[in-house]
Design a protein around this motif. Structure first.
Motif, short mmCIF file in Angstrom:
data_model
loop_
_atom_site.label_atom_id
_atom_site.label_comp_id
_atom_site.label_asym_id
_atom_site.label_seq_id
_atom_site.Cartn_x
_atom_site.Cartn_y
_atom_site.Cartn_z
N VAL A 194 29.55 -9.79 29.76
CA VAL A 194 28.72 -10.34 30.95
C VAL A 194 30.11 -10.56 31.39
N GLU A 195 31.30 -11.17 31.45
CA GLU A 195 32.00 -11.01 32.66
C GLU A 195 32.27 -10.84 33.77
N GLN A 196 31.91 -9.81 33.37
CA GLN A 196 31.65 -8.38 34.73
C GLN A 196 29.77 -8.54 35.17
N THR A 197 29.62 -9.20 34.95
CA THR A 197 27.91 -9.43 35.32
C THR A 197 27.32 -9.74 36.11
N ASP A 226 25.39 -15.27 44.40
CA ASP A 226 25.13 -14.19 42.92
C ASP A 226 25.54 -15.31 42.04
N ILE A 227 25.27 -14.96 40.43
CA ILE A 227 25.32 -15.80 39.66
C ILE A 227 26.04 -15.27 38.44
N THR A 228 27.35 -15.85 38.25
CA THR A 228 28.72 -15.01 36.97
C THR A 228 28.76 -15.92 36.82
N ILE A 229 30.21 -15.84 34.66
CA ILE A 229 29.56 -16.19 34.74
C ILE A 229 30.79 -16.46 33.42
N SER A 230 31.37 -17.41 33.74
CA SER A 230 32.39 -17.63 32.95
C SER A 230 33.05 -19.09 31.71
N LYS A 231 31.69 -19.49 31.95
CA LYS A 231 31.70 -20.28 30.55
C LYS A 231 30.09 -20.66 30.01
N THR A 266 13.21 -18.99 37.49
CA THR A 266 14.55 -18.81 36.87
C THR A 266 15.79 -19.63 35.83
N ILE A 267 15.55 -19.49 34.49
CA ILE A 267 16.62 -19.85 34.06
C ILE A 267 17.41 -19.10 33.03
N ILE A 268 18.99 -19.41 33.45
CA ILE A 268 20.07 -18.44 32.74
C ILE A 268 20.93 -19.07 32.10
N TRP A 269 20.87 -18.98 30.77
CA TRP A 269 21.87 -19.20 29.92
C TRP A 269 22.86 -18.16 28.95
N SER A 270 23.62 -18.51 29.37
CA SER A 270 25.13 -18.36 27.96
C SER A 270 26.03 -19.08 27.60
N PRO A 271 25.87 -18.31 25.70
CA PRO A 271 26.84 -19.10 25.19
C PRO A 271 27.97 -18.86 25.00
N PHE A 272 28.61 -18.86 26.57
CA PHE A 272 29.89 -17.93 26.36
C PHE A 272 30.83 -18.87 25.05
N GLY A 273 31.95 -17.67 25.06
CA GLY A 273 32.44 -17.82 24.21
C GLY A 273 32.19 -18.33 22.35
N ASP A 274 31.25 -17.99 22.20
CA ASP A 274 30.22 -18.01 21.01
C ASP A 274 30.43 -16.62 20.43
N ASP A 275 30.96 -15.47 19.42
CA ASP A 275 31.01 -14.79 18.75
C ASP A 275 29.65 -14.87 18.39
N ASN A 276 29.34 -15.61 17.02
CA ASN A 276 28.79 -15.76 16.33
C ASN A 276 27.32 -14.55 17.18
N MET A 277 27.25 -15.71 18.28
CA MET A 277 25.74 -15.25 18.95
C MET A 277 26.34 -14.00 19.67
N GLY A 278 27.38 -13.10 19.79
CA GLY A 278 27.64 -11.90 20.50
C GLY A 278 27.51 -11.89 21.85
N TYR A 279 27.91 -13.62 22.89
CA TYR A 279 27.60 -14.17 23.74
C TYR A 279 28.13 -12.78 25.24
N LYS A 280 29.59 -12.41 24.68
CA LYS A 280 30.27 -10.90 25.17
C LYS A 280 28.58 -10.17 25.94
N ASN A 281 27.58 -9.61 25.14
CA ASN A 281 27.46 -9.00 25.74
C ASN A 281 25.58 -9.06 26.05
N PHE A 282 25.70 -10.50 25.93
CA PHE A 282 23.97 -10.29 27.12
C PHE A 282 23.96 -11.22 27.60
#
Ligand SMILES: O=P(O)(O)OC[C@H]1O[C@@H](O)[C@H](O)[C@@H](O)[C@@H]1O
Length: 312
Positions: A194-197, A226-231, A266-282
């Motif tokens: 997700v950090e390279q998305t 553009d939107i990138t995710i780091s939090k 358009t809504i952008i959601w990332s639970p960045f840092g939440d490994d239980n949700m698998g945040y890195k991969n979506f």
């Protein structure tokens, strides 16, 4: 949990050609496999799902619980993501794929994201062939009327056409008085990292958005394009629609989200840092109609969203 306790449903180990109620004739029909090529019902697990596939190797999987598309594979790559903490036994709505939020988006008077994703949708019709398609239906019942006192019909059609997933949601007021609703596809897209998305649409630059990570949620202006995710991110961009592109540098994949009708936000959601949700991969890049839509008796709203994946 609202709806039939599907977890208790007996697992029947079979994958059959499509069987459904033909409402026009009022009879149950069972087409032979040749005629249903491209559309199958899989009842081998606790939840029923529909499988669409094309002769060119594209596949889609749609659970009738919530009419949730959980997989869309082209060239062996699935563009959709189901969270590792998702339940696929009916004990809660499916956290992954393309869940429907209806008649409410987010928290509010009724449950978070509404009830449509908690309910079993009916098989309305299917169209086998080169571009296989299925239509699922949801209407009011005692439970929905107790929470939201309105008669409605949702028809959701999913079609695999070439290497594009086409979706159409029609929401109709079938009652005698007006209502308003919100809706969204709370889309979960797979990412290599997700950090390279990067999420792109020209209208993000200087768009006003609601930052739901702020306490209390606050309006702000997006100034970086553009939107990138780091939090952790939970942003509602009202009025940003049309073609939104997700570029995934790690997996070298690109996904075009084509909002062709109805979905204005358009809504952008990332639970960045939440490994239980698998945040890195979506990343959730959601197609929404968040500004309430009023429907008079007999009126219909139509939302169309297509997904077109390719390599980057
Ligand atoms: O966990 P859910 O209900 O499937 O929804 C996923 C997330 O969706 C977001 O839109 C909400 O702001 C979050 O609070 C929520 O966790």
């Amino acid at each position: 949990f609202l709806g039939t306790p599907l977890a208790a449903k007996q697992a029947v180990a079979r994958s059959t050609a499509l069987r459904m109620q033909d409402e026009t004739q009022g009879s149950l029909f069972h087409e032979d496999f040749e005629n249903t090529k491209g559309v199958e019902v899989d009842e081998s697990g606790p939840l029923r799902k529909i499988l669409l596939n094309t002769s060119t190797g594209c596949e889609a999987e749609i659970y009738t619980l919530g009419a949730c598309v959980t997989s869309f594979t082209v060239d062996g790559y699935d563009s959709l993501f189901v969270r590792p903490d998702a339940k696929l036994d009916g004990s809660k709505p499916i956290s992954g794929g393309l869940p429907h939020c209806f008649p409410q988006f987010g928290p509010g008077k009724i449950q978070q994201h509404g009830f449509a994703r908690n309910l079993e949708w009916e098989l309305e019709s299917s169209r086998p062939g080169a571009s296989p398609s299925v239509t699922l239906k949801l209407t009011e019942n005692e439970e929905t009327l107790a929470m939201w006192p309105h008669k409605f019909q949702c028809l959701y059609t999913v079609t695999l056409s070439s290497s594009i997933l086409c979706t159409t949601l029609k929401i109709k007021n079938t009652g005698n008085s007006a209502f308003d609703f919100q809706t969204a596809l709370h889309s979960y897209f797979r990412t290599g990292d997700v950090e390279q998305t990067t999420v792109k649409n020209g209208a993000f630059l200087f768009a006003s958005y609601l930052d739901k990570t702020a306490s209390p949620p606050a309006d702000s202006t997006w100034s970086t394009g553009d939107i990138t995710i780091s939090k952790p991110v939970d942003y509602v961009f009202s009025g940003v629609s049309g073609e939104v592109t997700v570029e995934d540098a790690a997996a070298r994949r690109k996904l075009k989200i084509k909002n062709l009708a109805g979905y204005e936000d358009t809504i952008i959601w990332s639970p960045f840092g939440d490994d239980n949700m698998g945040y890195k991969n979506f990343i959730c890049v959601e197609s929404g109609k968040v500004t309430p839509q009023v429907l008079q008796p007999g009126e219909e709203w139509v939302g169309k969203m297509d997904l077109s994946p390719s390599s980057l």
